[in-house]
Design a protein around this motif. Structure first.
Motif, PDB file in Angstrom:
ATOM      1  N   TRP A 190       0.849  -1.197   0.000  1.00 10.61           N
ATOM      2  CA  TRP A 190       0.000   0.000   0.000  1.00 10.61           C
ATOM      3  C   TRP A 190       0.886   1.249   0.000  1.00 10.61           C
ATOM      4  N   HIS A 191       0.737   2.080  -1.013  1.00  8.42           N
ATOM      5  CA  HIS A 191       1.574   3.278  -1.210  1.00  8.42           C
ATOM      6  C   HIS A 191       1.338   4.302  -0.094  1.00  8.42           C
ATOM      7  N   PRO A 192       2.416   4.920   0.408  1.00  7.59           N
ATOM      8  CA  PRO A 192       2.251   5.881   1.512  1.00  7.59           C
ATOM      9  C   PRO A 192       1.346   7.067   1.170  1.00  7.59           C
ATOM     10  N   ASP A 210       6.050   9.558   2.693  1.00  6.43           N
ATOM     11  CA  ASP A 210       6.060  10.630   1.694  1.00  6.43           C
ATOM     12  C   ASP A 210       5.474  11.882   2.327  1.00  6.43           C
ATOM     13  N   TYR A 211       6.323  12.877   2.578  1.00  3.10           N
ATOM     14  CA  TYR A 211       5.849  14.123   3.188  1.00  3.10           C
ATOM     15  C   TYR A 211       5.716  15.236   2.148  1.00  3.10           C
ATOM     16  N   GLN A 262       1.022   6.619   7.850  1.00  2.00           N
ATOM     17  CA  GLN A 262       2.103   6.148   6.965  1.00  2.00           C
ATOM     18  C   GLN A 262       3.099   5.308   7.749  1.00  2.00           C
ATOM     19  N   ALA A 263       3.477   5.812   8.929  1.00  2.00           N
ATOM     20  CA  ALA A 263       4.463   5.101   9.753  1.00  2.00           C
ATOM     21  C   ALA A 263       3.921   3.746  10.191  1.00  2.00           C
ATOM     22  N   ASP A 264       2.637   3.709  10.581  1.00  2.00           N
ATOM     23  CA  ASP A 264       2.022   2.440  11.006  1.00  2.00           C
ATOM     24  C   ASP A 264       2.050   1.423   9.867  1.00  2.00           C
ATOM     25  N   LEU A 265       1.624   1.854   8.683  1.00  2.16           N
ATOM     26  CA  LEU A 265       1.536   0.905   7.568  1.00  2.16           C
ATOM     27  C   LEU A 265       2.921   0.485   7.092  1.00  2.16           C
ATOM     28  N   CYS A 290      11.572  -5.373   0.862  1.00  2.59           N
ATOM     29  CA  CYS A 290      10.585  -4.290   0.700  1.00  2.59           C
ATOM     30  C   CYS A 290      11.009  -3.274  -0.352  1.00  2.59           C
ATOM     31  N   VAL A 291      10.055  -2.871  -1.186  1.00  8.99           N
ATOM     32  CA  VAL A 291      10.259  -1.764  -2.124  1.00  8.99           C
ATOM     33  C   VAL A 291       9.800  -0.493  -1.414  1.00  8.99           C
ATOM     34  N   ILE A 292      10.744   0.430  -1.217  1.00 10.38           N
ATOM     35  CA  ILE A 292      10.502   1.592  -0.363  1.00 10.38           C
ATOM     36  C   ILE A 292      10.397   2.874  -1.188  1.00 10.38           C
ATOM     37  N   HIS A 293       9.314   3.613  -0.911  1.00 12.36           N
ATOM     38  CA  HIS A 293       9.087   4.918  -1.520  1.00 12.36           C
ATOM     39  C   HIS A 293       9.363   5.973  -0.455  1.00 12.36           C
ATOM     40  N   GLN A 294      10.150   6.971  -0.803  1.00 10.90           N
ATOM     41  CA  GLN A 294      10.499   8.018   0.155  1.00 10.90           C
ATOM     42  C   GLN A 294      10.542   9.346  -0.562  1.00 10.90           C
TER      43      GLN A 294
END
Ligand SMILES: [Zn+2]
Ligand SMILES: [Zn+2]
Length: 271
Positions: A64-66, A98-99, A121-124, A139-143
């Motif tokens: 699930w995307h942030p 993602d902020y 976002q942090a929880d998920l 994990c594939v990480i989006h930042q």
């Protein structure tokens, strides 16, 4: 023709609906031997799994995307476990923080909404890391605009889960801190942009064997397609610039990036 993989594409986006078999065939003809389709919620994750069943060279990443967490249930761990057990699922994600687009940028929302959004976002993100550790996937990480927070969230899991910071756009010290945790970075078509020199500098400092290539299709089409819809075949254009930046042959780049992706996603062990 040297082989490459597109390690991050969104084949389930409506942009591809009318011609998916052609998109996959064009990638094959361009030497792109594997495509990983990335989920952004449970529904698109299920569709990515279905595409992986339909096309032999397509694999799925589920998560699930942030940026979409406000629509997510509080706890998706049970669903993530179920999806992770499906054939050809090679990682969890994309997840992360993602902020960049906070709720308070829109009328009617306050900074309290931003805090709630960041918390979710942090929880998920933590749920993805927890399930990944449990089932033995990476994990594939989006930042975006929260590198410190994202790295800090990954750190407690880094012994058990590797992350790939996809669409990497940070500087060399940031890249080095990711590699120090045993994680990876991956680069998109931004490498080919005229204003992408900072990203070329980061790639230049990233050792072969520690990065992968991706399109993030349908976004971020490389030059000469910039501004148009991106598709997995364009890893070819990205690889040509990446080889130039690394000062290596396309064959060396192919060997290193494919080997890195094989070790990270373990395609053969996920039939
Ligand atoms: Zn992303
Ligand atoms: Zn993406």
């Amino acid at each position: 023709m040297p082989a490459f993989y597109d390690t991050h594409a969104h084949l389930t986006y409506p942009d591809f609906a009318s011609e998916l078999p052609q998109v996959v065939a064009r990638a094959e003809n361009a030497g792109i031997q594997r495509i990983i389709s990335i989920g952004t919620d449970l529904e698109s994750s299920r569709r990515a799994i279905a595409l992986a069943q339909q096309f032999p060279n397509v694999y799925a990443v589920v998560g699930w995307h942030p940026s979409d967490v406000l629509e997510a249930p509080e706890d998706i761990r049970r669903e993530l476990r179920e999806l992770a057990a499906q054939p050809k699922v090679v990682a969890l994600g994309e997840t992360g923080l993602d902020y960049y687009r906070l709720p308070s940028r829109k009328p009617g929302f306050t900074e309290a909404d931003d805090e709630q959004y960041k918390q979710k976002q942090a929880d998920l993100f933590r749920q993805h890391l927890e399930v990944a550790a449990e089932v033995g996937l990476n994990c594939v990480i989006h930042q975006r605009e929260c590198f410190e927070e994202t790295l800090a969230a990954l750190e407690p899991y880094a012994q058990r889960v590797r992350g790939v910071f996809h669409c990497f756009a940070n500087d060399t010290p940031a890249m080095q801190r990711i590699l120090a945790l045993g994680s990876l970075v991956s680069f998109t078509g931004i490498l080919t942009f005229k204003n992408g020199q900072n990203i070329r500098d980061t790639l230049s400092a990233t050792p072969l064997g520690q990065f992968m290539l991706e399109t993030d299709s349908p976004f971020l089409a490389p030059v000469p397609y910039r501004g148009k819809r991106c598709e997995p075949a364009y890893v070819k254009e990205i690889s040509e610039v990446a080889a130039q930046v690394k000062g290596c042959s396309l064959e060396e780049l192919s060997e290193a990036t494919c080997r890195t992706a094989e070790a990270f996603f373990r395609f053969e062990s996920r039939p």
